[in-house]
Motif scaffolding. Structure first.
Motif, PDB file in Angstrom:
ATOM      1  N   ASN A 190       0.808  -1.220   0.000  1.00 36.35           N
ATOM      2  CA  ASN A 190       0.000   0.000   0.000  1.00 36.35           C
ATOM      3  C   ASN A 190       0.846   1.278   0.000  1.00 36.35           C
ATOM      4  O   ASN A 190       0.525   2.257   0.667  1.00 36.35           O
ATOM      5  N   GLY A 191       1.948   1.254  -0.757  1.00 35.90           N
ATOM      6  CA  GLY A 191       2.760   2.457  -0.876  1.00 35.90           C
ATOM      7  C   GLY A 191       3.562   2.797   0.356  1.00 35.90           C
ATOM      8  O   GLY A 191       3.910   3.965   0.570  1.00 35.90           O
ATOM      9  N   SER A 192       3.877   1.807   1.191  1.00 34.63           N
ATOM     10  CA  SER A 192       4.656   2.072   2.396  1.00 34.63           C
ATOM     11  C   SER A 192       6.023   2.635   2.031  1.00 34.63           C
ATOM     12  O   SER A 192       6.643   2.215   1.053  1.00 34.63           O
ATOM     13  N   ALA A 193       6.490   3.566   2.848  1.00 37.68           N
ATOM     14  CA  ALA A 193       7.824   4.143   2.630  1.00 37.68           C
ATOM     15  C   ALA A 193       8.885   3.141   3.035  1.00 37.68           C
ATOM     16  O   ALA A 193       8.690   2.354   3.954  1.00 37.68           O
ATOM     17  N   PRO A 194      10.032   3.120   2.345  1.00 37.43           N
ATOM     18  CA  PRO A 194      11.122   2.214   2.727  1.00 37.43           C
ATOM     19  C   PRO A 194      11.589   2.509   4.153  1.00 37.43           C
ATOM     20  O   PRO A 194      11.630   3.664   4.591  1.00 37.43           O
ATOM     21  N   ILE A 195      11.914   1.451   4.890  1.00 34.49           N
ATOM     22  CA  ILE A 195      12.385   1.588   6.261  1.00 34.49           C
ATOM     23  C   ILE A 195      13.870   1.279   6.298  1.00 34.49           C
ATOM     24  O   ILE A 195      14.355   0.389   5.605  1.00 34.49           O
ATOM     25  N   GLN A 196      14.629   2.000   7.117  1.00 34.64           N
ATOM     26  CA  GLN A 196      16.061   1.815   7.186  1.00 34.64           C
ATOM     27  C   GLN A 196      16.415   0.487   7.858  1.00 34.64           C
ATOM     28  O   GLN A 196      15.667  -0.026   8.677  1.00 34.64           O
ATOM     29  N   ASP A 197      17.582  -0.067   7.485  1.00 35.22           N
ATOM     30  CA  ASP A 197      18.119  -1.222   8.200  1.00 35.22           C
ATOM     31  C   ASP A 197      18.384  -0.808   9.648  1.00 35.22           C
ATOM     32  O   ASP A 197      18.977   0.239   9.906  1.00 35.22           O
ATOM     33  N   THR A 198      17.941  -1.640  10.568  1.00 37.73           N
ATOM     34  CA  THR A 198      18.037  -1.269  11.979  1.00 37.73           C
ATOM     35  C   THR A 198      18.438  -2.479  12.811  1.00 37.73           C
ATOM     36  O   THR A 198      17.992  -3.595  12.536  1.00 37.73           O
ATOM     37  N   TRP A 199      19.265  -2.287  13.820  1.00 35.45           N
ATOM     38  CA  TRP A 199      19.595  -3.354  14.759  1.00 35.45           C
ATOM     39  C   TRP A 199      19.755  -2.768  16.161  1.00 35.45           C
ATOM     40  O   TRP A 199      19.915  -1.561  16.331  1.00 35.45           O
ATOM     41  N   ALA A 200      19.666  -3.638  17.159  1.00 31.18           N
ATOM     42  CA  ALA A 200      19.746  -3.243  18.573  1.00 31.18           C
ATOM     43  C   ALA A 200      18.632  -2.284  18.950  1.00 31.18           C
ATOM     44  O   ALA A 200      18.788  -1.473  19.868  1.00 31.18           O
ATOM     45  N   ALA A 201      17.500  -2.350  18.224  1.00 30.79           N
ATOM     46  CA  ALA A 201      16.313  -1.589  18.592  1.00 30.79           C
ATOM     47  C   ALA A 201      15.453  -2.447  19.521  1.00 30.79           C
ATOM     48  O   ALA A 201      15.800  -3.582  19.845  1.00 30.79           O
ATOM     49  N   GLN A 219      21.240   2.372  12.852  1.00 26.35           N
ATOM     50  CA  GLN A 219      20.753   2.213  11.492  1.00 26.35           C
ATOM     51  C   GLN A 219      21.898   2.231  10.494  1.00 26.35           C
ATOM     52  O   GLN A 219      22.977   2.754  10.770  1.00 26.35           O
ATOM     53  N   GLY A 220      21.641   1.609   9.332  1.00 31.15           N
ATOM     54  CA  GLY A 220      22.640   1.562   8.275  1.00 31.15           C
ATOM     55  C   GLY A 220      22.072   2.063   6.970  1.00 31.15           C
ATOM     56  O   GLY A 220      21.224   2.958   6.953  1.00 31.15           O
ATOM     57  N   SER A 221      22.518   1.472   5.860  1.00 28.95           N
ATOM     58  CA  SER A 221      22.092   1.861   4.515  1.00 28.95           C
ATOM     59  C   SER A 221      22.528   3.279   4.209  1.00 28.95           C
ATOM     60  O   SER A 221      23.677   3.636   4.442  1.00 28.95           O
ATOM     61  N   GLU A 222      21.619   4.135   3.714  1.00 26.78           N
ATOM     62  CA  GLU A 222      21.992   5.482   3.298  1.00 26.78           C
ATOM     63  C   GLU A 222      22.352   6.374   4.485  1.00 26.78           C
ATOM     64  O   GLU A 222      23.153   7.293   4.357  1.00 26.78           O
ATOM     65  N   VAL A 223      21.733   6.103   5.617  1.00 29.48           N
ATOM     66  CA  VAL A 223      22.003   6.895   6.822  1.00 29.48           C
ATOM     67  C   VAL A 223      22.581   5.967   7.875  1.00 29.48           C
ATOM     68  O   VAL A 223      22.108   4.855   8.048  1.00 29.48           O
ATOM     69  N   SER A 224      23.613   6.398   8.567  1.00 32.35           N
ATOM     70  CA  SER A 224      24.211   5.585   9.617  1.00 32.35           C
ATOM     71  C   SER A 224      24.140   6.330  10.941  1.00 32.35           C
ATOM     72  O   SER A 224      23.915   7.538  10.980  1.00 32.35           O
ATOM     73  N   GLY A 225      24.356   5.591  12.017  1.00 31.12           N
ATOM     74  CA  GLY A 225      24.302   6.209  13.332  1.00 31.12           C
ATOM     75  C   GLY A 225      23.036   5.843  14.063  1.00 31.12           C
ATOM     76  O   GLY A 225      22.230   5.031  13.601  1.00 31.12           O
ATOM     77  N   PRO A 226      22.804   6.448  15.229  1.00 30.16           N
ATOM     78  CA  PRO A 226      21.634   6.100  16.032  1.00 30.16           C
ATOM     79  C   PRO A 226      20.332   6.581  15.401  1.00 30.16           C
ATOM     80  O   PRO A 226      20.297   7.593  14.699  1.00 30.16           O
ATOM     81  N   VAL A 227      19.277   5.834  15.667  1.00 35.28           N
ATOM     82  CA  VAL A 227      17.944   6.221  15.198  1.00 35.28           C
ATOM     83  C   VAL A 227      17.408   7.320  16.108  1.00 35.28           C
ATOM     84  O   VAL A 227      17.425   7.183  17.339  1.00 35.28           O
ATOM     85  N   ALA A 228      16.930   8.402  15.516  1.00 33.11           N
ATOM     86  CA  ALA A 228      16.393   9.515  16.303  1.00 33.11           C
ATOM     87  C   ALA A 228      15.154   9.068  17.071  1.00 33.11           C
ATOM     88  O   ALA A 228      14.369   8.247  16.604  1.00 33.11           O
ATOM     89  N   MET A 229      14.969   9.619  18.253  1.00 33.84           N
ATOM     90  CA  MET A 229      13.845   9.209  19.101  1.00 33.84           C
ATOM     91  C   MET A 229      12.517   9.826  18.669  1.00 33.84           C
ATOM     92  O   MET A 229      11.488   9.559  19.279  1.00 33.84           O
ATOM     93  N   ASP A 230      12.543  10.677  17.633  1.00 36.58           N
ATOM     94  CA  ASP A 230      11.296  11.154  17.037  1.00 36.58           C
ATOM     95  C   ASP A 230      11.078  10.492  15.671  1.00 36.58           C
ATOM     96  O   ASP A 230      10.333  10.991  14.837  1.00 36.58           O
ATOM     97  N   ASP A 231      11.755   9.375  15.468  1.00 36.98           N
ATOM     98  CA  ASP A 231      11.649   8.620  14.217  1.00 36.98           C
ATOM     99  C   ASP A 231      11.199   7.204  14.575  1.00 36.98           C
ATOM    100  O   ASP A 231      11.993   6.275  14.664  1.00 36.98           O
ATOM    101  N   ILE A 232       9.910   7.063  14.799  1.00 38.76           N
ATOM    102  CA  ILE A 232       9.332   5.803  15.268  1.00 38.76           C
ATOM    103  C   ILE A 232       8.836   4.985  14.079  1.00 38.76           C
ATOM    104  O   ILE A 232       8.174   5.522  13.179  1.00 38.76           O
TER     105      ILE A 232
END
Length: 489
Positions: A190-201, A219-232
């Motif tokens: 249903n047109g879902s947006a791609p989700i970043q690779d994530t671990w230790a979540a 997170q990995g892929s195009e963006v690396s580093g910690p996942v922001a806490m306003d990015d659920i």
């Protein structure tokens, strides 16, 4: 005779230890049918050439659990039997309404084979391999009814899997918990947006919205580093719709610090996800408590009373009734072996003496057990009442498991002794009062022997009124004359 019984009970309890070694990345879960917390694995790794023991903590209903000095029971593995490799950061969850735990993946000990899927039967102390799926480590997971869902994670050579490169994941997979068979991946629709690779979540499930809620991690892929806490990340398991809630705000204006290897559970109202601890990018641990309101999409720091656990990450958070137990973990590679406190999720008080269920006033108080709730939903019906005090049940359960073979030998000896007296003199009045009392007690023979403990299939149900294999405990007043557990007057 009382002194003999006491000595035998002491011998049977030699498997009980006051504490376990410090560790992190272990798996811990609560089995409702046995009313015990079970833990396995973690780092530093144990000897890979031996069966890895399972540790259990008795949290029997109608008792006060002293977690300032917890008593763990070491359950040694059966030699030469199938078992998973020593591992860390794996999937580990109780199978609802059974005495089984499901394990998959994780980083394994050096030169060890990878962990695909395994069942552990807490009643028979047996492992059983269920599938040969590719292992993952540091995946976020949560059980929902009869399925186990997990998101993200990695597959690397450290998992024991033959792969030339790191494999990252950004979708939800599932396993049918009662069979151990892998379910389909939940592909975005249903047109879902791609989700970043994530671990230790960490991940929880909201029954109100049929949503898997994934918070934090790396997170990995195009963006690396910690996942922001306003990015659920939110995944609807009915529509397969993936969403990113970038509009999350904080009621105080400041979001929680980013983190990985934290714990996340749903509160008793099934409205707020409770987040505790975790580590920052420098490996420094935290011990703060935050609530994420799924309805309002807001973060709020939660004030508590009492002394909180020390800062940690890669710990375990286990829900028993209204309490959240914090187990093990680490801080800058210093491992914790303690369970400092448990959180009362109704009063937000940290305590070292959680009251499990409703403590009975005396050993003669009777009651009934309630049906367990489904995973992730906390209800007062887990606070069962029982006809025996918590200390008495603890003594009976541990003594029965550890010393049933020796007690059986004692009973056989007493019967032989009785027969010898009977053959020498056919008049029962020649027996002493003590011998008559012993013989009367020994005439009560368990209806199920140890030899009948076969491995239970996933479909095998254990009666709710059974804490250990064998006949259910009798209702009404129970008098413990030969041996009285500590703390019972």
């Amino acid at each position: 005779m009382r002194s003999i019984l006491t000595a035998i009970l002491c011998i049977g309890l030699t498997g009980v230890v006051k504490a376990t070694d410090g560790r992190w990345g272990q798996g811990c879960t609560y089995i409702t049918l046995t009313k015990q917390i079970y833990c396995f694995g973690g780092e530093p790794f144990s000897d890979s050439n031996k069966q890895i023991p399972v540790y259990s903590l008795n949290v029997t209903d109608n008792s006060v659990v002293d977690i300032s000095n917890p008593v763990w029971n070491t359950i040694e593995g059966v030699p030469n039997n199938i078992s998973p490799s020593a591992a860390s950061r794996f999937i580990f969850a109780a199978v609802p309404d059974t005495d089984l735990v499901y394990l998959k993946g994780g980083i394994v000990c050096t030169a060890c084979t990878y962990n695909s899927g395994y069942f552990y039967n807490v009643t028979s102390n047996q492992w059983k391999k269920t599938n040969t799926e590719t292992p993952v480590y540091a995946a976020a997971f949560t059980p929902v009814n009869n399925n186990l869902y997990y998101f993200g994670g990695k597959t690397v050579t450290a998992t024991g899997f033959d792969t030339p490169k790191t494999i990252l994941y950004n979708y939800v997979s599932s396993t049918v918990m009662k069979t151990g068979v892998g379910g389909p991946n939940i592909s975005p629709l249903n047109g879902s947006a791609p989700i970043q690779d994530t671990w230790a979540a960490s991940m929880v499930y909201s029954t109100t919205y049929s949503l898997l809620i994934i918070i934090g991690g790396e997170q990995g892929s195009e963006v690396s580093g910690p996942v922001a806490m306003d990015d659920i990340i939110a995944v609807n398991i009915k529509t397969n719709l993936y969403s990113k809630w970038n509009d999350t705000i904080s009621t105080t204006g400041s979001l929680p610090p980013t983190r990985w290897a934290h714990s996340l559970i749903m509160d008793p109202t099934n409205t707020n996800a409770i987040m505790f601890g975790g580590c920052d990018n420098n490996g420094g641990a935290m011990n703060d408590l935050w609530l994420y309101n799924v309805v309002k999409r807001t973060w709020s720091p939660q004030k508590t009373t009492g002394t909180p656990p020390t800062p940690r990450c890669r710990h375990s958070a286990v829900v028993v009734g209204k309490y959240m137990f914090i187990l093990f973990g680490g801080n800058n590679d210093v491992f914790n072996a303690d369970i400092n406190v448990a959180l009362d999720m109704n009063t937000w008080e940290w305590t070292t003496a959680p009251v499990i269920g409703t403590p009975s006033i005396s050993s003669s108080t009777s009651g009934s057990n309630s049906n367990p709730t489904s995973p992730g939903v906390i209800s007062s019906n887990k606070d069962d009442t029982s006809g025996i005090s918590g200390g008495a049940i603890a003594g009976i359960v541990v003594g029965a498991i550890a010393g049933v073979g020796i007690i059986g030998a004692l009973f056989f000896f007493v019967f032989k002794r009785r027969n010898r007296y009977s053959n020498a003199n056919n008049h029962s009045e020649d027996f002493s009062k003590e011998e008559n009392l012993i013989n009367k007690q020994n005439n009560v023979i368990p209806s199920q022997s140890v030899d009948k403990r076969a491995y239970a299939s996933p479909e095998t149900m254990v009666k709710p009124d059974q804490s250990v294999p064998g006949s259910a405990l009798p209702a009404g007043r129970i008098i413990l004359e030969p041996v009285k557990p500590n703390g019972i007057n």
